[in-house]
Design a protein around this motif. Structure first.
Motif, PDB file in Angstrom:
ATOM      1  N   ARG A  78       0.868  -1.146   0.034  1.00 11.57           N
ATOM      2  CA  ARG A  78      -0.022  -0.065  -0.081  1.00 11.57           C
ATOM      3  C   ARG A  78       0.902   1.368   0.000  1.00 11.57           C
ATOM      4  O   ARG A  78       2.052   1.359   0.422  1.00 11.57           O
ATOM      5  N   ALA A  79       0.142   2.309  -0.250  1.00 10.47           N
ATOM      6  CA  ALA A  79       1.076   3.732  -0.504  1.00 10.47           C
ATOM      7  C   ALA A  79       1.275   4.046   0.897  1.00 10.47           C
ATOM      8  O   ALA A  79       0.714   3.792   1.742  1.00 10.47           O
ATOM      9  N   GLU A  80       2.519   4.718   1.183  1.00 11.08           N
ATOM     10  CA  GLU A  80       2.860   5.015   2.310  1.00 11.08           C
ATOM     11  C   GLU A  80       1.999   6.292   3.077  1.00 11.08           C
ATOM     12  O   GLU A  80       1.758   6.373   4.340  1.00 11.08           O
ATOM     13  N   SER A  81       1.266   7.112   2.241  1.00 12.61           N
ATOM     14  CA  SER A  81       0.538   8.241   2.825  1.00 12.61           C
ATOM     15  C   SER A  81      -0.822   8.229   2.334  1.00 12.61           C
ATOM     16  O   SER A  81      -1.303   7.111   1.435  1.00 12.61           O
ATOM     17  N   ASP A  82      -1.856   8.730   3.030  1.00 11.40           N
ATOM     18  CA  ASP A  82      -3.349   8.838   2.584  1.00 11.40           C
ATOM     19  C   ASP A  82      -3.515   9.226   1.413  1.00 11.40           C
ATOM     20  O   ASP A  82      -3.017  10.352   1.134  1.00 11.40           O
ATOM     21  N   LYS A  84      -4.013   5.309   1.422  1.00 12.31           N
ATOM     22  CA  LYS A  84      -3.154   4.358   1.596  1.00 12.31           C
ATOM     23  C   LYS A  84      -3.671   3.160   0.551  1.00 12.31           C
ATOM     24  O   LYS A  84      -4.068   1.966   0.904  1.00 12.31           O
ATOM     25  N   THR A  87      -0.704  -0.397  -4.275  1.00 11.43           N
ATOM     26  CA  THR A  87       0.172   0.019  -5.185  1.00 11.43           C
ATOM     27  C   THR A  87       0.668  -1.195  -5.816  1.00 11.43           C
ATOM     28  O   THR A  87       1.022  -1.205  -7.043  1.00 11.43           O
TER      29      THR A  87
END
Length: 138
Positions: A78-82, A84, A87
């Protein structure tokens, strides 16, 4: 399609499907949950795997393949930032049966990924989707 999500206590919810089935959903302990159910994004991942598994088994049975088992193992990042979002999602299929034809299994997996699986199509908007498979005699 409809669903209903109801707070039970703390951060624990019961999610009810339009077809009358229910599942417990909970937040992680660090977000106030008690680890009583799957996290929402885990459900997204599980639903995607189930969607594809149903496609693959259905396609193989229509092709008169003697499928006796199907497991889909998913590994996602998942993406690190909101927000999330996913990916990367890798699907590993383990298909068991009698004298399964590898080209038929590969075709079924590709048809699910590229044409039929609605959940995979949605995830593909943000995630790199990869697949592999293995055959087992059953």
């Amino acid at each position: 399609m409809k669903a209903r999500i109801r707070l039970v206590e703390g951060m624990t919810f019961v999610a009810e499907s339009g077809s009358g089935h229910a599942v417990v959903v909970d937040a992680a302990p660090d977000a106030g949950g008690r680890n009583l159910g799957a996290r929402p994004m885990e459900l997204v991942l599980m639903g995607t795997g189930a969607c594809s598994a149903i496609d693959v088994v259905h396609i193989l049975r229509k092709a008169r393949q003697d499928v006796r088992g199907c497991v889909v193992e998913l590994d996602a990042e998942r993406a690190e930032s909101d927000p999330k979002v996913f990916t990367r999602v890798h699907f590993h299929y383990v298909v068991a049966g009698k004298a399964l034809a590898a080209p038929q299994v590969e075709r079924a997996i590709n048809l699910s990924k590229e044409k039929y699986c609605s959940a995979t199509a949605m995830l593909a908007a943000t995630a790199e989707i990869s697949v592999d498979y293995e055959l087992r005699e059953a």
